[in-house]
Design an enzyme around this catalytic site. Sequence first.
Site, PDB file in Angstrom:
ATOM      1  CB  CYS A  69      14.215  49.821   3.155  1.00 28.07           C
ATOM      2  SG  CYS A  69      12.665  50.428   2.703  1.00 28.07           S
ATOM      3  N   GLY A 106       4.931  58.298   6.174  1.00 24.02           N
ATOM      4  CA  GLY A 106       3.873  57.114   6.901  1.00 24.02           C
ATOM      5  C   GLY A 106       4.294  55.978   6.069  1.00 24.02           C
ATOM      6  CB  SER A 139       4.524  52.861   0.288  1.00 19.84           C
ATOM      7  OG  SER A 139       5.774  52.285   0.369  1.00 19.84           O
ATOM      8  NE  ARG A 163      11.086  57.829   2.623  1.00 22.01           N
ATOM      9  CZ  ARG A 163      12.119  57.326   2.613  1.00 22.01           C
ATOM     10  NH1 ARG A 163      12.885  56.835   3.807  1.00 22.01           N
ATOM     11  NH2 ARG A 163      12.830  56.938   1.383  1.00 22.01           N
ATOM     12  N   GLY A 164      13.006  59.733   7.914  1.00 25.68           N
ATOM     13  CA  GLY A 164      13.733  58.522   8.186  1.00 25.68           C
ATOM     14  C   GLY A 164      13.960  57.434   7.384  1.00 25.68           C
ATOM     15  CB  ALA A 195       8.236  50.865   2.464  1.00 24.54           C
ATOM     16  CB  ILE A 196       7.046  51.812   8.016  1.00 24.97           C
ATOM     17  CG1 ILE A 196       6.211  50.824   8.157  1.00 24.97           C
ATOM     18  CG2 ILE A 196       6.972  53.034   9.192  1.00 24.97           C
ATOM     19  CD1 ILE A 196       4.732  51.115   7.934  1.00 24.97           C
ATOM     20  N   GLY A 197       8.023  54.746   6.879  1.00 29.50           N
ATOM     21  CA  GLY A 197       9.034  55.756   6.998  1.00 29.50           C
ATOM     22  C   GLY A 197       8.219  57.088   7.513  1.00 29.50           C
ATOM     23  NE  ARG A 214      20.538  52.101   4.404  1.00 24.70           N
ATOM     24  CZ  ARG A 214      21.636  51.339   4.946  1.00 24.70           C
ATOM     25  NH1 ARG A 214      21.144  50.389   5.934  1.00 24.70           N
ATOM     26  NH2 ARG A 214      22.753  50.998   4.439  1.00 24.70           N
TER      27      ARG A 214
END
Length: 223
Positions: free
Chosen positions: A178, A160, A162, A75-76, A147-149, A78
């Site tokens: 991140c 998606g 968390s 995913r995108g 968090a978004i990824g 870090r």
Amino acid sequence: MSAQHPANIEWRSESGQIAYRDALAAMEKRNRAISEGSTSEMVWLLEHPPVYTAGTSADGAELLDPRFEVVEAGRGGRYTYHGPGQRVGYVMLDLKERGRDVRCFVHSLEGWVIATLADIGVECWRSDGRIGIWTRDVDGGEAKIGAIGVRVRRWVTMHGFSVNLAPDLTHFTGIVPCGIEEFGVTSLARLGIDLAPEAFDEALHARFGDFLAALEGKACALP
């Protein structure tokens, strides 16, 4: 729990923990099937055993104490942490049917989580230059609660979000979450809210129609 949403999107809520590598393999398989048109889109809500995951921009210097397995996520973003007490939402939607706008998808995803947390009683927001879902911590400072990824393959979304319901927050100290050092991490439990995963899933489901409407209506210029 598995159900078919009125928009023909499968909604699956897991009660047990699923190993991250197993979930990743299942998600990649589902991505191919959705792209081929052989199965429905899906929202998958679950929990992982403790794991650190590395996004495509992960910097090895930000892996401070790899006390848990480290998995390349694809995913995108870090490094991030997943573990018990955190609800993870994998969202697999076909953007070929929804405008092929990745930025709008991410914006709408953030808005969905923010609206859900507001319904629970926690004010959250986006922050320019800092990926994730932010709120006011018990000490008054800003802290990350979600968090978004995402990844998009064949115009079908993967990964998606968390949200920290009641994880062990010390587990986050093994990484720079991140890549953001100057802000802490918080949870619903730390903020005094005791919420079962099933209740959080229900709150997400109640806002799912709004998420789809924002995505399909391209309501991405909204704050």
